[in-house]
Design a protein around this motif. Structure first.
Motif, PDB file in Angstrom:
ATOM      1  N   GLU A 117       1.260   3.954  14.807  1.00 40.95           N
ATOM      2  CA  GLU A 117       2.710   4.072  15.020  1.00 40.95           C
ATOM      3  C   GLU A 117       3.458   2.935  14.329  1.00 40.95           C
ATOM      4  O   GLU A 117       4.402   2.361  14.875  1.00 40.95           O
ATOM      5  N   ILE A 118       3.035   2.621  13.123  1.00 39.31           N
ATOM      6  CA  ILE A 118       3.622   1.520  12.367  1.00 39.31           C
ATOM      7  C   ILE A 118       4.990   1.967  11.844  1.00 39.31           C
ATOM      8  O   ILE A 118       5.090   2.958  11.131  1.00 39.31           O
ATOM      9  N   THR A 119       6.025   1.219  12.215  1.00 33.69           N
ATOM     10  CA  THR A 119       7.395   1.604  11.891  1.00 33.69           C
ATOM     11  C   THR A 119       8.163   0.418  11.329  1.00 33.69           C
ATOM     12  O   THR A 119       8.239  -0.636  11.966  1.00 33.69           O
ATOM     13  N   ILE A 120       8.735   0.604  10.154  1.00 37.00           N
ATOM     14  CA  ILE A 120       9.567  -0.440   9.560  1.00 37.00           C
ATOM     15  C   ILE A 120      10.923  -0.431  10.264  1.00 37.00           C
ATOM     16  O   ILE A 120      11.586   0.596  10.343  1.00 37.00           O
ATOM     17  N   ILE A 121      11.315  -1.591  10.776  1.00 34.04           N
ATOM     18  CA  ILE A 121      12.614  -1.749  11.432  1.00 34.04           C
ATOM     19  C   ILE A 121      13.669  -2.134  10.397  1.00 34.04           C
ATOM     20  O   ILE A 121      14.779  -1.627  10.415  1.00 34.04           O
ATOM     21  N   SER A 122      13.301  -3.054   9.500  1.00 35.82           N
ATOM     22  CA  SER A 122      14.242  -3.457   8.447  1.00 35.82           C
ATOM     23  C   SER A 122      13.477  -3.948   7.227  1.00 35.82           C
ATOM     24  O   SER A 122      12.342  -4.409   7.323  1.00 35.82           O
ATOM     25  N   TYR A 123      14.143  -3.836   6.088  1.00 36.46           N
ATOM     26  CA  TYR A 123      13.613  -4.279   4.816  1.00 36.46           C
ATOM     27  C   TYR A 123      14.819  -4.703   3.994  1.00 36.46           C
ATOM     28  O   TYR A 123      15.693  -3.887   3.725  1.00 36.46           O
TER      29      TYR A 123
END
Length: 192
Positions: free
Chosen positions: A128-134
């Motif tokens: 469940e790897i989820t990018i929050i911000s980049y």
């Protein structure tokens, strides 16, 4: 222009100059090679360094769910590996773990952070790897740590309460909240 180059091999390698421009660490490695056919590459690197070409720095913040409860030994192993690898890649960051959730910020040169994130995403210890911000940054915030760490503590709980949370649920955090949470925790790290 393509140039054959042998690197400890009987077969010459062919390098295509336009494609090696963004890989500054590779070019720096070539400075130390004795092969006279690297002369053009060495000149290219020196030219880039003279112009002070700055690679784009980014910050990536993500959360994930551990596939099992992590022991202190597991966390120490993760941090030891991260610190060793991040040192070599010029990456810094902050990791937090609680209630089987990881929240992490990675900062560094864009391609290095991207590659590291892909490696992290392949790790079977979480899903469940989820990018929050980049985002692009001008300077890293976590530069003092190759990988800082803070787990559950009084400060951790206090910060959660200030955010209106009673338990650590990174998926409910906004990008700003996640970054500020890690930034505050960076001043209250665990010794792992």
């Amino acid at each position: 222009a393509k140039m054959p180059l042998s690197l400890d091999s009987d077969q010459p390698k062919t390098l295509d100059f336009p494609y090696i421009y963004p890989t500054l660490p590779f070019l720096k490695t070539l400075l130390y090679l004795k092969d006279s056919r690297c002369l053009q590459l060495r000149k290219q690197l020196r030219s880039l360094e003279k112009r002070k070409v700055k690679m784009k720095l980014v910050r990536l913040v993500y959360y994930s769910h551990a596939s099992r409860e992590m022991s202190l030994s597991d966390l120490k192993s993760i941090l030891d590996t991260a610190r060793r690898n991040n040192q070599a890649e010029g990456i810094c960051g902050m990791l937090s773990y609680e209630q089987q959730y990881f929240l992490q910020a990675l900062e560094g040169e864009r391609s290095a952070v991207n590659e590291l994130y892909l490696d992290i995403a392949d790790d079977p210890r979480h899903d469940e790897i989820t990018i929050i911000s980049y985002e692009e940054i001008t300077a890293p915030i976590f530069k003092q740590w190759k990988m800082g760490y803070a787990g559950g503590s009084a400060e951790f709980t206090k910060l959660l309460k200030e955010m209106g949370q009673t338990e650590f649920l990174p998926e409910t955090m906004s990008p700003r909240q996640a970054f500020q949470f890690l930034q505050h925790l960076a001043g209250n790290q665990d010794n792992l």
